[in-house]
Design a protein around this motif. Structure first.
Motif, PDB file in Angstrom:
ATOM      1  N   ILE A  66       0.872  -1.181   0.000  1.00 14.66           N
ATOM      2  CA  ILE A  66       0.000   0.000   0.000  1.00 14.66           C
ATOM      3  C   ILE A  66       0.909   1.230   0.000  1.00 14.66           C
ATOM      4  N   PRO A  67       0.775   2.108  -0.986  1.00 17.12           N
ATOM      5  CA  PRO A  67       1.632   3.293  -1.016  1.00 17.12           C
ATOM      6  C   PRO A  67       1.250   4.320   0.060  1.00 17.12           C
ATOM      7  N   GLU A  68       2.162   5.260   0.301  1.00 19.68           N
ATOM      8  CA  GLU A  68       2.006   6.231   1.397  1.00 19.68           C
ATOM      9  C   GLU A  68       0.777   7.126   1.260  1.00 19.68           C
ATOM     10  N   ASP A  69       0.305   7.324   0.037  1.00 20.46           N
ATOM     11  CA  ASP A  69      -0.831   8.240  -0.130  1.00 20.46           C
ATOM     12  C   ASP A  69      -2.169   7.507  -0.232  1.00 20.46           C
ATOM     13  N   GLU A  70      -2.180   6.215   0.166  1.00 22.20           N
ATOM     14  CA  GLU A  70      -3.446   5.479   0.184  1.00 22.20           C
ATOM     15  C   GLU A  70      -3.663   4.842   1.551  1.00 22.20           C
ATOM     16  N   GLY A  71      -4.888   4.389   1.776  1.00 20.75           N
ATOM     17  CA  GLY A  71      -5.225   3.731   3.044  1.00 20.75           C
ATOM     18  C   GLY A  71      -6.379   4.426   3.730  1.00 20.75           C
ATOM     19  N   ASP A  72      -7.308   3.635   4.250  1.00 17.83           N
ATOM     20  CA  ASP A  72      -8.449   4.192   4.984  1.00 17.83           C
ATOM     21  C   ASP A  72      -8.139   4.240   6.473  1.00 17.83           C
ATOM     22  N   PHE A  73      -7.892   3.039   7.011  1.00 21.83           N
ATOM     23  CA  PHE A  73      -7.594   2.878   8.439  1.00 21.83           C
ATOM     24  C   PHE A  73      -6.514   1.816   8.541  1.00 21.83           C
ATOM     25  N   TYR A  74      -5.905   1.702   9.724  1.00 18.98           N
ATOM     26  CA  TYR A  74      -5.021   0.559   9.953  1.00 18.98           C
ATOM     27  C   TYR A  74      -5.796  -0.443  10.808  1.00 18.98           C
ATOM     28  N   TYR A  75      -6.135  -1.550  10.195  1.00 21.61           N
ATOM     29  CA  TYR A  75      -6.960  -2.563  10.856  1.00 21.61           C
ATOM     30  C   TYR A  75      -6.073  -3.586  11.575  1.00 21.61           C
ATOM     31  N   ALA A  76      -6.602  -4.127  12.655  1.00 17.21           N
ATOM     32  CA  ALA A  76      -5.864  -5.106  13.455  1.00 17.21           C
ATOM     33  C   ALA A  76      -6.053  -6.516  12.910  1.00 17.21           C
ATOM     34  N   GLY A  77      -4.963  -7.280  12.900  1.00 18.06           N
ATOM     35  CA  GLY A  77      -5.034  -8.668  12.437  1.00 18.06           C
ATOM     36  C   GLY A  77      -5.789  -9.567  13.405  1.00 18.06           C
ATOM     37  N   GLY A  78      -5.892  -9.125  14.646  1.00 16.05           N
ATOM     38  CA  GLY A  78      -6.428  -9.989  15.696  1.00 16.05           C
ATOM     39  C   GLY A  78      -7.918  -9.896  15.927  1.00 16.05           C
ATOM     40  N   TYR A  79      -8.655  -9.252  14.986  1.00 10.35           N
ATOM     41  CA  TYR A  79     -10.105  -9.097  15.211  1.00 10.35           C
ATOM     42  C   TYR A  79     -10.820  -8.746  13.915  1.00 10.35           C
ATOM     43  N   PHE A  80     -11.344  -9.744  13.248  1.00 10.28           N
ATOM     44  CA  PHE A  80     -12.146  -9.489  12.045  1.00 10.28           C
ATOM     45  C   PHE A  80     -13.222 -10.556  11.956  1.00 10.28           C
ATOM     46  N   GLY A  81     -14.133 -10.380  11.024  1.00  9.41           N
ATOM     47  CA  GLY A  81     -15.167 -11.409  10.882  1.00  9.41           C
ATOM     48  C   GLY A  81     -16.231 -10.987   9.905  1.00  9.41           C
ATOM     49  N   GLY A  82     -17.340 -11.699   9.967  1.00 12.37           N
ATOM     50  CA  GLY A  82     -18.453 -11.415   9.073  1.00 12.37           C
ATOM     51  C   GLY A  82     -19.251 -12.665   8.798  1.00 12.37           C
ATOM     52  N   LYS A  83     -20.111 -12.583   7.775  1.00  9.78           N
ATOM     53  CA  LYS A  83     -20.857 -13.766   7.349  1.00  9.78           C
ATOM     54  C   LYS A  83     -19.857 -14.821   6.887  1.00  9.78           C
ATOM     55  N   VAL A  84     -20.212 -16.082   7.053  1.00  8.39           N
ATOM     56  CA  VAL A  84     -19.283 -17.171   6.743  1.00  8.39           C
ATOM     57  C   VAL A  84     -18.743 -17.052   5.315  1.00  8.39           C
ATOM     58  N   GLU A  85     -19.618 -16.756   4.360  1.00 12.55           N
ATOM     59  CA  GLU A  85     -19.193 -16.654   2.954  1.00 12.55           C
ATOM     60  C   GLU A  85     -18.167 -15.525   2.763  1.00 12.55           C
ATOM     61  N   GLU A  86     -18.358 -14.419   3.446  1.00 12.27           N
ATOM     62  CA  GLU A  86     -17.409 -13.295   3.348  1.00 12.27           C
ATOM     63  C   GLU A  86     -16.073 -13.632   4.008  1.00 12.27           C
ATOM     64  N   VAL A  87     -16.126 -14.345   5.117  1.00  5.47           N
ATOM     65  CA  VAL A  87     -14.874 -14.729   5.779  1.00  5.47           C
ATOM     66  C   VAL A  87     -14.124 -15.733   4.906  1.00  5.47           C
ATOM     67  N   TYR A  88     -14.873 -16.555   4.179  1.00  6.98           N
ATOM     68  CA  TYR A  88     -14.219 -17.456   3.223  1.00  6.98           C
ATOM     69  C   TYR A  88     -13.462 -16.643   2.169  1.00  6.98           C
ATOM     70  N   LYS A  89     -14.119 -15.662   1.586  1.00  4.79           N
ATOM     71  CA  LYS A  89     -13.469 -14.849   0.538  1.00  4.79           C
ATOM     72  C   LYS A  89     -12.242 -14.133   1.080  1.00  4.79           C
TER      73      LYS A  89
END
Ligand code: 2GW
Ligand code: MN
Length: 299
Positions: A202-225
């Protein structure tokens, strides 16, 4: 009438009216530029959310890895989850471990409609592989069994304890969490992968937020993707002899920026760290990292 059999009326609820010109939280960002809510204490009503999610008969899977010495974190993790995580909802705790043999004497009982499920997985020698390969293992079990057993997956680090409410307010198609060390920082301070050769770049002039690797999820199909994508990105890098600076976390950040922006974002209330101190706008610290004897655990 037969035309509207699937419509169920919500129960009568009495609660304060939302004030269009008086947002409940004024000192924190409550929505992303793509209109994903950012979940902070004060900006949701858990009674309304419970009413909505109970109607869906929602079933939740929590994935957590306890490999090698990290097995020692499991007991307090589960004990505190029982007190604070999705209280009242059916939860399958999917515990990935290389020590299934040892956990037969893991003396723990969980409440009604909660289940402990131990999944035996290989242990990698390099710790970088232990953390990165979680993507592959979650992906594999997603197709095999999660899809038929639960609706949503919540994928967490194990070296943590719950100490306040975590409920259905976190659930959405795909969600990520603001990393406690970066949510007030500028993009230039984000520890994204900066080498263009990497799939996580990711280049220096892009990015929304810095997300943590230790906490994500969603519907099973989305987590698969998500996990499938991150695993493939990692394999491509491996074939090119490069490994992203923060492993799975770097691939996750790339995915959330370029492939699928989260439909809900959790504030750092959901993933805090003592070394980040505290702050006036933090009304709750729901889930917090344990950093006791880290050096010993990691060797
Ligand atoms: C990891 C690092 C060094 C030595 C051992 C391990 C290790 C991790 C292990 O021996 N056994 C194990 O089960 N794990 C699992 O991987 C466990 O679930 C743990 O919570 C998770 C991530 O490792 P952790 O918690 O030591 O790394 P953190 O707290 O620095 O995590 C952040 O950065 C990681 C990437 O380097 C991941 O993205 C993680 O999701 C982030 O929270
Ligand atoms: Mn951790």
């Amino acid at each position: 009438s037969p035309d509207n059999v699937n419509v169920i009326k919500l129960k009568r609820m009495v609660y304060p009216k939302s004030e269009t010109l008086k947002p409940p939280r004024t000192n924190v960002l409550s929505v992303s530029p793509w209109l994903a809510p950012i979940v902070w204490e004060g900006n949701f009503n858990i009674d309304i959310l419970n009413e909505l999610f109970r109607q869906e008969n929602v079933r939740i899977g929590l994935t957590v890895f306890a490999i090698k010495k990290y097995i020692r974190f499991l007991k307090t993790f589960i004990e505190t989850a029982e007190k604070f995580f999705m209280v009242g909802y059916p939860v399958n705790y999917y515990i990935f471990t290389d020590l299934v043999g040892n956990v037969t004497n893991f003396n723990m009982t969980v409440g009604p409609r909660k289940q402990l499920i131990f999944l035996e997985v290989p242990s990698y020698e390099r710790w970088e592989d232990v953390t990165m390969r979680r993507m592959q293992m979650i992906r594999d079990f997603t197709k095999q069994r999660f899809a038929s057993e639960v609706d949503y997956l919540v994928c967490l680090d194990v070296d943590m304890i719950f100490q306040d409410h975590v409920g259905v307010e976190i659930l959405s198609d795909v969600f990520g969490t603001l990393h406690p060390a970066f949510f007030v920082k500028g993009r230039d301070k984000f520890t994204y992968e900066r080498r263009p050769e990497s799939q996580a770049y990711i280049p220096e002039d892009e990015g929304d937020f810095y997300y943590a690797g230790g906490y994500f999820g969603g519907k099973v199909e989305e987590v698969y993707k998500l996990t499938n994508h991150c695993h493939h990105a990692m394999l491509t890098d491996k074939a090119n002899n490069i490994e992203a600076i923060w492993h799975d976390e770097s691939y996750l950040n790339n995915y959330f920026l370029y492939y699928k922006k989260p439909t809900k974002i959790l504030s750092p209330e959901y993933l805090w760290n003592e070394r980040d101190g505290t702050a006036f706008y933090l009304r709750k610290i729901r889930f917090i990292a344990l950093h006791k004897n880290m050096d010993e655990v990691r060797t």
